[in-house]
Design a protein around this motif. Structure first.
Motif: not given
Length: 399
Positions: A91-101
């Motif tokens: 249920g989190y609307p915002n997401l950060i992919d810290l190791t995008g690759g």
């Protein structure tokens, strides 16, 4: 290398109707410059690696590929979709992919989130990912070229932000590493900055040790694709009770899942018996998870022995998370006795808690691979070495 040159290399690689890229490079029939020829070869090899792992990307002629090693190390489309559903359920609307690759996970996350921030320290990967996101029509991904630790220290983040981390599992000498503290970034050093996050590790990692180190583990997911464990996922936030352990096996037809926790596993009681009408072999994710007693209790099965991890019942359990067989015969580990119960010298042999490997068992019994008969060389609870002769439940019984 600039992105326009990579696009040209991609287009050239797409046009090549060849089976052997090495022969093409050696002959260089199109008289390409050496550097560009290598780029074309890399695009061709990387795309071939994506054929089964990333079928949607493979089918798109406008996808640009990073180096082949990056494709090898990326998530598959199947595992990325699994993670995207996990985040959606959180249920989190915002997401950060810290190791995008390569961006496979970020692309999957973008379909379930209002916004995704892709963070990657490698500039070339960042440029390729940005191009591919545009190709895929993913306009809700912000691309940031930065180191994960530096990004965290500089960014002002909303409280409802969820993080995804897939640490690099190779050291400076390109050797594989498995311990949390040896991966980069080291989550043990930055976890205090993350309120809620999902982290991916190698299947080689000790699950219980990782849980104790990460401390706030709410869920663990052991993810297999076609019965090969690919990822360990740890969902971390303030846990509510015991951590939920889920073993998932992803196939083209459906996802097999089984959930339990280690506290109930420890106190679960299991019954032992000799082989009955049906034999059950848990899938690789269940075995890696260690649900040895919980799986028996859930499905009302008996174990053949403490360490064999094969199960049995008199009636068929169709939804068991693993392979199911009808037990035709039970033999001693004796060549003449086993062959007397077979219609041919072909069989598919597996071993469980047995002193010999499958190849050695086949050699001693004079068997060849193949056919619709399945043999399990194992041990029963009386510590007797036995051979189970089985077939799939829909196959006719041997006479």
């Amino acid at each position: 290398m600039n992105i326009e040159t990579l696009r040209l290399a991609r287009d050239k690689a797409w046009q090549l109707q060849i089976a052997d890229i090495q022969a093409y490079v050696l002959k260089n029939p199109d008289k390409l410059k050496t550097d560009f020829l290598q780029l074309v070869a890399d695009q061709w090899v990387a795309r071939q690696k994506a054929k089964f792992k990333l079928p949607g990307w493979y089918a798109n002629p406008d996808i640009i590929y990073p180096a082949p090693l990056s494709v090898e190390q990326s998530s598959s489309e199947a595992t990325a979709e699994y993670k995207a559903r996990l985040f959606f359920n959180a249920g989190y609307p915002n997401l950060i992919d810290l190791t995008g690759g390569m961006g496979v996970d970020s692309a999957a996350f973008a379909s379930n989130h209002q916004s995704v921030i892709y963070v990657e320290r490698n500039k070339s990967l960042t440029e390729i990912a940005a191009s591919n996101f545009k190709t895929l029509g993913l306009n809700n991904i912000k691309v940031v070229n930065a180191d994960a630790v530096q990004f965290l220290s500089a960014a002002s983040l909303a409280a409802d932000t969820h993080f995804y981390i897939d640490p690099a599992r190779r050291d400076a000498s390109k050797n594989k590493v498995f311990k949390i503290e040896d991966c980069e970034p080291d989550l043990l050093q930055i976890k205090h900055e993350l309120s809620s996050y999902l982290i991916k590790y190698s299947p080689m990692l000790d699950i219980k040790l990782a849980m104790s180190q990460l401390e706030t583990v709410a869920e663990v997911h052991i993810v297999a694709v076609d019965n090969e464990v690919k990822e360990l996922l740890f969902l971390c936030h303030k846990p509510n009770g015991h951590a939920k352990i889920t073993a998932a096996n992803l196939t083209n037809n459906h996802w097999q899942t089984f959930s339990f926790n280690y506290e109930t596993e420890q106190i679960a009681e299991v019954q032992f018996s000799l082989p009955l009408g049906y034999i059950y072999e848990p899938n690789a994710a269940v075995l890696k998870a260690g649900a040895f007693k919980s799986i028996a209790q859930k499905y009302g099965l008996n174990k053949l022995s403490g360490n064999s991890h094969l199960y049995t019942s008199e009636t068929l359990i169709k939804d068991f998370p693993g392979r199911v067989f009808a037990c035709q015969s039970v033999c001693r580990f004796d060549k003449s006795e086993v062959l007397a119960h077979l219609n041919s010298n072909q069989a598919n042999v597996s071993t469980r808690n047995f002193p010999l490997k499958a190849e050695e068992v086949k050699k001693k019994l004079g068997l060849r691979d193949g056919g619709d008969t399945y043999l399990f060389a194992t041990e029963n609870f009386k510590h007797q070495k036995i051979i189970l002769i089985c077939q799939k439940p829909n196959e006719p019984r041997q006479t």
